[in-house]
Design a protein around this motif. Structure first.
Motif, PDB file in Angstrom:
ATOM      1  N   MET A   1       0.837  -1.216   0.000  1.00 50.58           N
ATOM      2  CA  MET A   1       0.000   0.000   0.000  1.00 50.58           C
ATOM      3  C   MET A   1       0.868   1.260   0.000  1.00 50.58           C
ATOM      4  N   PRO A   2       0.709   2.148  -0.981  1.00 51.35           N
ATOM      5  CA  PRO A   2       1.469   3.409  -0.938  1.00 51.35           C
ATOM      6  C   PRO A   2       1.132   4.208   0.315  1.00 51.35           C
ATOM      7  N   SER A   3       2.088   5.009   0.811  1.00 55.56           N
ATOM      8  CA  SER A   3       1.871   5.797   2.023  1.00 55.56           C
ATOM      9  C   SER A   3       0.922   6.957   1.804  1.00 55.56           C
ATOM     10  N   PHE A   4       0.934   7.523   0.571  1.00 53.32           N
ATOM     11  CA  PHE A   4       0.178   8.757   0.342  1.00 53.32           C
ATOM     12  C   PHE A   4      -0.897   8.553  -0.730  1.00 53.32           C
ATOM     13  N   ARG A   5      -2.131   8.945  -0.368  1.00 48.50           N
ATOM     14  CA  ARG A   5      -3.248   8.867  -1.310  1.00 48.50           C
ATOM     15  C   ARG A   5      -3.622  10.291  -1.738  1.00 48.50           C
ATOM     16  N   GLY A   6      -3.781  10.482  -3.019  1.00 48.22           N
ATOM     17  CA  GLY A   6      -4.085  11.819  -3.536  1.00 48.22           C
ATOM     18  C   GLY A   6      -5.425  11.860  -4.241  1.00 48.22           C
ATOM     19  N   ALA A   7      -5.947  13.106  -4.408  1.00 55.09           N
ATOM     20  CA  ALA A   7      -7.164  13.336  -5.193  1.00 55.09           C
ATOM     21  C   ALA A   7      -6.830  14.376  -6.247  1.00 55.09           C
ATOM     22  N   LEU A   8      -7.163  14.090  -7.489  1.00 53.76           N
ATOM     23  CA  LEU A   8      -6.820  15.007  -8.590  1.00 53.76           C
ATOM     24  C   LEU A   8      -8.063  15.764  -9.060  1.00 53.76           C
ATOM     25  N   ILE A   9      -7.899  17.079  -9.234  1.00 52.92           N
ATOM     26  CA  ILE A   9      -9.006  17.916  -9.722  1.00 52.92           C
ATOM     27  C   ILE A   9      -8.643  18.457 -11.101  1.00 52.92           C
ATOM     28  N   GLY A  10      -9.499  18.209 -12.076  1.00 54.96           N
ATOM     29  CA  GLY A  10      -9.250  18.668 -13.450  1.00 54.96           C
ATOM     30  C   GLY A  10      -8.707  17.512 -14.266  1.00 54.96           C
ATOM     31  N   CYS A  11      -9.573  16.913 -15.101  1.00 56.91           N
ATOM     32  CA  CYS A  11      -9.175  15.716 -15.861  1.00 56.91           C
ATOM     33  C   CYS A  11      -9.029  16.047 -17.341  1.00 56.91           C
ATOM     34  N   GLY A  12      -8.365  17.166 -17.639  1.00 59.90           N
ATOM     35  CA  GLY A  12      -8.267  17.622 -19.022  1.00 59.90           C
ATOM     36  C   GLY A  12      -7.024  17.138 -19.745  1.00 59.90           C
ATOM     37  N   PHE A  13      -6.589  17.926 -20.702  1.00 53.46           N
ATOM     38  CA  PHE A  13      -5.472  17.605 -21.597  1.00 53.46           C
ATOM     39  C   PHE A  13      -4.215  17.176 -20.833  1.00 53.46           C
ATOM     40  N   PHE A  14      -3.769  17.994 -19.871  1.00 52.00           N
ATOM     41  CA  PHE A  14      -2.472  17.710 -19.251  1.00 52.00           C
ATOM     42  C   PHE A  14      -2.579  16.708 -18.097  1.00 52.00           C
ATOM     43  N   ALA A  15      -3.756  16.633 -17.484  1.00 46.63           N
ATOM     44  CA  ALA A  15      -3.931  15.754 -16.324  1.00 46.63           C
ATOM     45  C   ALA A  15      -3.636  14.287 -16.674  1.00 46.63           C
ATOM     46  N   VAL A  16      -3.823  13.934 -17.928  1.00 50.09           N
ATOM     47  CA  VAL A  16      -3.561  12.542 -18.342  1.00 50.09           C
ATOM     48  C   VAL A  16      -2.086  12.200 -18.086  1.00 50.09           C
ATOM     49  N   ASN A  17      -1.189  13.157 -18.341  1.00 50.25           N
ATOM     50  CA  ASN A  17       0.235  12.931 -18.041  1.00 50.25           C
ATOM     51  C   ASN A  17       0.436  12.750 -16.540  1.00 50.25           C
ATOM     52  N   GLN A  18      -0.235  13.592 -15.762  1.00 48.21           N
ATOM     53  CA  GLN A  18      -0.076  13.512 -14.304  1.00 48.21           C
ATOM     54  C   GLN A  18      -0.600  12.165 -13.791  1.00 48.21           C
ATOM     55  N   MET A  19      -1.723  11.711 -14.353  1.00 45.51           N
ATOM     56  CA  MET A  19      -2.281  10.419 -13.914  1.00 45.51           C
ATOM     57  C   MET A  19      -1.321   9.265 -14.270  1.00 45.51           C
ATOM     58  N   HIS A  20      -0.770   9.303 -15.493  1.00 42.60           N
ATOM     59  CA  HIS A  20       0.218   8.272 -15.864  1.00 42.60           C
ATOM     60  C   HIS A  20       1.389   8.308 -14.885  1.00 42.60           C
ATOM     61  N   ALA A  21       1.885   9.517 -14.618  1.00 40.53           N
ATOM     62  CA  ALA A  21       3.064   9.640 -13.757  1.00 40.53           C
ATOM     63  C   ALA A  21       2.750   9.153 -12.338  1.00 40.53           C
ATOM     64  N   TRP A  22       1.539   9.466 -11.825  1.00 36.65           N
ATOM     65  CA  TRP A  22       1.210   8.983 -10.469  1.00 36.65           C
ATOM     66  C   TRP A  22       1.270   7.462 -10.401  1.00 36.65           C
ATOM     67  N   GLN A  23       0.946   6.791 -11.511  1.00 36.92           N
ATOM     68  CA  GLN A  23       1.024   5.319 -11.496  1.00 36.92           C
ATOM     69  C   GLN A  23       2.464   4.840 -11.330  1.00 36.92           C
ATOM     70  N   ASP A  24       3.427   5.689 -11.766  1.00 39.38           N
ATOM     71  CA  ASP A  24       4.848   5.317 -11.681  1.00 39.38           C
ATOM     72  C   ASP A  24       5.529   5.819 -10.408  1.00 39.38           C
ATOM     73  N   VAL A  25       4.902   6.786  -9.723  1.00 35.32           N
ATOM     74  CA  VAL A  25       5.525   7.357  -8.519  1.00 35.32           C
ATOM     75  C   VAL A  25       5.548   6.302  -7.416  1.00 35.32           C
ATOM     76  N   GLU A  26       6.694   6.213  -6.762  1.00 39.64           N
ATOM     77  CA  GLU A  26       6.796   5.271  -5.641  1.00 39.64           C
ATOM     78  C   GLU A  26       6.154   5.891  -4.421  1.00 39.64           C
ATOM     79  N   ASP A  27       5.284   5.174  -3.777  1.00 37.12           N
ATOM     80  CA  ASP A  27       4.690   5.532  -2.489  1.00 37.12           C
ATOM     81  C   ASP A  27       3.530   6.516  -2.559  1.00 37.12           C
ATOM     82  N   ALA A  28       2.945   6.719  -3.733  1.00 37.55           N
ATOM     83  CA  ALA A  28       1.739   7.552  -3.811  1.00 37.55           C
ATOM     84  C   ALA A  28       0.789   6.970  -4.859  1.00 37.55           C
ATOM     85  N   GLU A  29      -0.506   7.235  -4.669  1.00 36.58           N
ATOM     86  CA  GLU A  29      -1.498   6.814  -5.668  1.00 36.58           C
ATOM     87  C   GLU A  29      -2.666   7.787  -5.652  1.00 36.58           C
TER      88      GLU A  29
END
Ligand code: NAD
Ligand code: 89Y
Length: 343
Positions: free
Chosen positions: A1-29
């Motif tokens: 289980m990652p230590s940090f859980r996040g909530a993302l606001i704004g699911c537009g053009f650039f957020a897709v990159n952020q969502m992909h990157a969050w999948q790769d970040v160690e210890d956050a989801e």
């Protein structure tokens, strides 16, 4: 289980990159997402398998169940959303540009400081592999003390098809892209005392300026030029590369198109390939930016764990945002603008 859980606001053009990157970040989801637009919410929710979906950020924050908020909306919503996160004592990341005005940005920093939660601006360009390589060359004294620099982003890439709002604002390139270039200039040569700017609009189909030339006096005595353009037709399109020239007391450095870094000093000239990694979810030519999104989000997560300030904290980014405001003021008045009084 990652230590940090996040909530993302704004699911537009650039957020897709952020969502992909969050999948790769160690210890956050990311455990919850929010968008006013039901179609964007559905697309991103389905693509990344996020069950908790909201159309209202206030409802999402009231429900809670996460440790931080990642704001990926456009600028006009930033202040209200950051203040909302602060009112729930939630650490918060906010996309650039910080806010519509420096006054708003200062209020956002104050709101987060009042409840002692970290605020990081998603100013990712300084995290690009080539920019990190330039910084490292300076830190290891490969060209001595830099006294002159040029930070250049000149492109003819069509950014309007992915981000149509960029064609509609009274302000364009300094607020959208030059903000990154000014941040890189600060990151490499330090804070700025005085700024002089000239702007132009070349493309008749947009409202704001698409060319800017900015002269910076740095606190350490160095002088630099930040020049940005989305009206430049080049034989090989350089988007989204920032090119850098630095002259120092012991040598010089050139970050050239094609991610080639040349360092010249008394030992001769060394050439380095400082290309970004093409992450599995990334696509050219955006991969340079996409890799830096992963880097900044990993940095956020590590700093959340250690409690240390982030590289692009709200307080740090006020100094970059002040350069944006000063550039528009200088271009309008044709006068130099002192930065100290703005901050
Ligand atoms: P976009 O318009 O495609 O997406 C924004 C989304 O936010 C939309 O889906 C919209 O419905 C939603 N939204 C707006 N206000 C909202 C609110 N109050 N509550 C819930 N949802 C809301 O914009 P974009 O191109 O993805 O840009 C978003 C931000 O990212 C901008 O500030 C832009 O400057 C920045 N950006 C940064 C980089 C970078 O490299 N750092 C690159 C591109 C864009
Ligand atoms: O919005 C801009 C940014 O931050 O990086 C490039 C961009 O997408 C278009 O100028």
């Amino acid at each position: 289980m990652p230590s940090f859980r996040g909530a993302l606001i704004g699911c537009g053009f650039f957020a897709v990159n952020q969502m992909h990157a969050w999948q790769d970040v160690e210890d956050a989801e990311i455990v919850a997402i929010c968008d006013r637009d039901p179609e964007r919410l559905r697309i991103v929710g389905d693509q990344f398998g996020i069950a908790r979906r909201y159309s209202d950020a206030a409802q999402m924050m009231a429900d809670g169940g996460f440790d931080f908020v990642d704001i990926a909306t456009t600028v006009n919503s930033h202040r209200a959303l950051v203040e909302m996160a602060a009112s729930h004592s939630l650490p918060v990341i906010c996309q650039k540009p910080f806010a519509p005005t420096l006054r708003d940005a200062k209020a956002m920093v104050a709101a987060c400081e009042a409840v002692a939660v970290p605020l990081m601006i998603h100013e990712n360009f300084r995290w690009q592999t080539p920019i990190q390589a330039v910084r490292k060359a300076l830190e290891t004294a490969q060209i001595g003390t830099p006294f002159w620099g040029r930070f250049s982003f000149r492109s003819g890439y069509d950014v309007f098809s992915g981000q149509p709002y960029l064609a509609e604002g009274a302000r364009f390139i300094i607020e959208d892209l030059g903000i990154h270039t000014l941040d890189i200039a600060r990151y490499i040569l330090g804070d700025v005392t005085t700024l002089t700017a000239r702007t132009k609009r070349v493309n008749p189909a947009i409202k704001g300026e698409d060319v800017a030339t900015i002269l910076l006096d740095h606190e350490n005595g160095a002088t630099s030029v930040v020049d940005v353009s989305y009206a430049t037709k080049a034989s090989v399109e350089p988007f989204p590369e920032t090119l850098i020239e630095l002259d120092g007391t012991e040598g010089s450095l050139r970050l050239m198109q094609g991610y080639r870094l040349e360092i010249t000093n008394a030992s001769g000239t060394e050439i380095h390939d400082v290309s970004p990694t093409l992450l599995p979810w990334a696509s050219r030519p955006w991969h340079n930016i996409q890799e830096s999104v992963l880097a900044i989000q990993q940095h956020w997560t590590e700093r959340l764990a250690s409690g240390a300030e982030t590289s692009t904290s709200g307080a740090d980014n006020l100094k970059t945002f002040a350069l944006v405001e000063a550039a528009y003021e200088s271009a309008a008045t044709l006068q130099p603008v002192a930065i100290g009084p703005l901050i």
